[in-house]
Design a protein around this motif. Structure first.
Motif, PDB file in Angstrom:
ATOM      1  N   GLY A 203      -5.517  61.919 -16.245  1.00  0.00           N
ATOM      2  CA  GLY A 203      -6.377  61.203 -15.155  1.00  0.00           C
ATOM      3  C   GLY A 203      -5.342  60.245 -14.153  1.00  0.00           C
ATOM      4  O   GLY A 203      -4.424  59.594 -14.865  1.00  0.00           O
ATOM      5  N   THR A 204      -5.438  60.308 -13.159  1.00  0.00           N
ATOM      6  CA  THR A 204      -4.790  59.309 -12.216  1.00  0.00           C
ATOM      7  C   THR A 204      -5.787  58.276 -11.463  1.00  0.00           C
ATOM      8  O   THR A 204      -6.726  58.671 -11.181  1.00  0.00           O
ATOM      9  CB  THR A 204      -3.994  59.947 -11.261  1.00  0.00           C
ATOM     10  N   GLY A 205      -5.313  57.069 -10.903  1.00  0.00           N
ATOM     11  CA  GLY A 205      -6.075  56.264 -10.141  1.00  0.00           C
ATOM     12  C   GLY A 205      -6.700  55.481 -10.994  1.00  0.00           C
ATOM     13  O   GLY A 205      -6.403  55.114 -12.146  1.00  0.00           O
ATOM     14  N   GLY A 206      -7.745  54.857 -10.654  1.00  0.00           N
ATOM     15  CA  GLY A 206      -8.584  53.704 -11.464  1.00  0.00           C
ATOM     16  C   GLY A 206      -9.414  54.296 -12.380  1.00  0.00           C
ATOM     17  O   GLY A 206      -9.392  55.365 -12.863  1.00  0.00           O
ATOM     18  N   PHE A 207     -10.474  53.536 -12.694  1.00  0.00           N
ATOM     19  CA  PHE A 207     -11.455  53.838 -13.452  1.00  0.00           C
ATOM     20  C   PHE A 207     -12.437  55.282 -13.316  1.00  0.00           C
ATOM     21  O   PHE A 207     -12.483  56.039 -14.196  1.00  0.00           O
ATOM     22  CB  PHE A 207     -12.522  52.795 -13.820  1.00  0.00           C
ATOM     23  N   GLY A 208     -12.499  55.371 -12.166  1.00  0.00           N
ATOM     24  CA  GLY A 208     -13.440  56.517 -11.630  1.00  0.00           C
ATOM     25  C   GLY A 208     -12.483  57.923 -11.890  1.00  0.00           C
ATOM     26  O   GLY A 208     -13.079  59.071 -12.232  1.00  0.00           O
ATOM     27  N   GLY A 209     -11.164  57.770 -11.599  1.00  0.00           N
ATOM     28  CA  GLY A 209     -10.459  58.930 -11.546  1.00  0.00           C
ATOM     29  C   GLY A 209     -10.232  59.314 -13.450  1.00  0.00           C
ATOM     30  O   GLY A 209     -10.178  60.454 -13.442  1.00  0.00           O
ATOM     31  N   GLN A 210      -9.915  58.328 -14.259  1.00  0.00           N
ATOM     32  CA  GLN A 210      -9.852  58.513 -15.588  1.00  0.00           C
ATOM     33  C   GLN A 210     -11.149  59.238 -16.084  1.00  0.00           C
ATOM     34  O   GLN A 210     -11.045  60.345 -16.835  1.00  0.00           O
ATOM     35  CB  GLN A 210      -9.746  57.260 -16.137  1.00  0.00           C
ATOM     36  N   MET A 211     -12.378  58.764 -15.625  1.00  0.00           N
ATOM     37  CA  MET A 211     -13.573  59.284 -16.210  1.00  0.00           C
ATOM     38  C   MET A 211     -13.613  60.908 -15.739  1.00  0.00           C
ATOM     39  O   MET A 211     -14.330  61.565 -16.523  1.00  0.00           O
ATOM     40  CB  MET A 211     -14.805  58.500 -15.818  1.00  0.00           C
TER      41      MET A 211
END
Length: 198
Positions: free
Chosen positions: A98-106
């Motif tokens: 995942g990349t980016g913030g928390f939303g991208g990781q989830m």
């Protein structure tokens, strides 16, 4: 020809090797923590050595699931198929990409879980089968113990000496008094009373 009754059968080398392995008894929470920590460490090693290979992660997940089901204590066998999927979700975080913030990781984690659901189902099935076999064996062993205890109690009751008919229906003191009176009676001794001569 069959082996003599007093001679023990040779144990296969595979069984001896399994007996040498550690055999801890983990609680439900302990088994879940073991599986989650192990899968996370293996995922980190997969990320460093194999460039986040999902095949390597899935293959390693199967023996971890089996060990979790083997090492959980008998009282918590039902937790093994529940702890294993949680451990898979925890372990897949380092290799989800995942990349980016928390939303991208989830989103990356959810996508990885959906793509690699076959390994997830396989490990859960392995843990469920092992837990079921262990539960069935424990139930059979408990039934054998109960049957053996019942047979032992029945054999002990049959070996007790039988009671006499007089002592069975009367108290001990009354039976002893009647026996003493019967022994002192002249008729019980087989002698007739003599007439007094004038």
């Amino acid at each position: 020809m069959s082996a003599p009754a007093g001679r023990a059968r040779p144990v296969p080398p595979a069984v001896l090797a399994l007996r040498r392995l550690p055999n801890p008894r983990l609680t439900g929470i302990g088994a879940g923590l073991f599986a989650a920590a192990t899968m996370f460490v293996l995922a980190c090693a997969d990320w460093l050595l194999f460039d986040s290979s999902a095949v390597v992660f899935g293959v390693l997940f199967l023996p971890v699931s089996a060990l979790t089901a083997f090492w959980v204590r008998p009282a918590d066998l039902v937790t093994a198929p529940i702890s294993v999927p949680i451990a898979f979700a925890v372990g897949i975080i380092p290799i989800s990409g995942g990349t980016g913030g928390f939303g991208g990781q989830m989103m990356a984690i959810v996508t990885a879980l959906a793509v690699h659901a076959g390994w997830l189902y396989g490990g859960t099935l392995v843990a469920g089968l092992i837990a079921t076999v262990r539960k069935v064996r424990l139930m059979r062993a408990r039934q054998r113990r109960l049957l053996l205890a019942a047979q032992t109690a029945r054999a002990g009751a049959q070996q007790q000496p039988p009671q006499s008919p007089g002592a069975a229906g009367q108290p001990p003191r009354a039976a002893a008094g009647q026996a003493r009176a019967a022994a002192q009676s002249p008729r019980a001794a087989g002698q007739a009373p003599r007439r007094r001569q004038r």
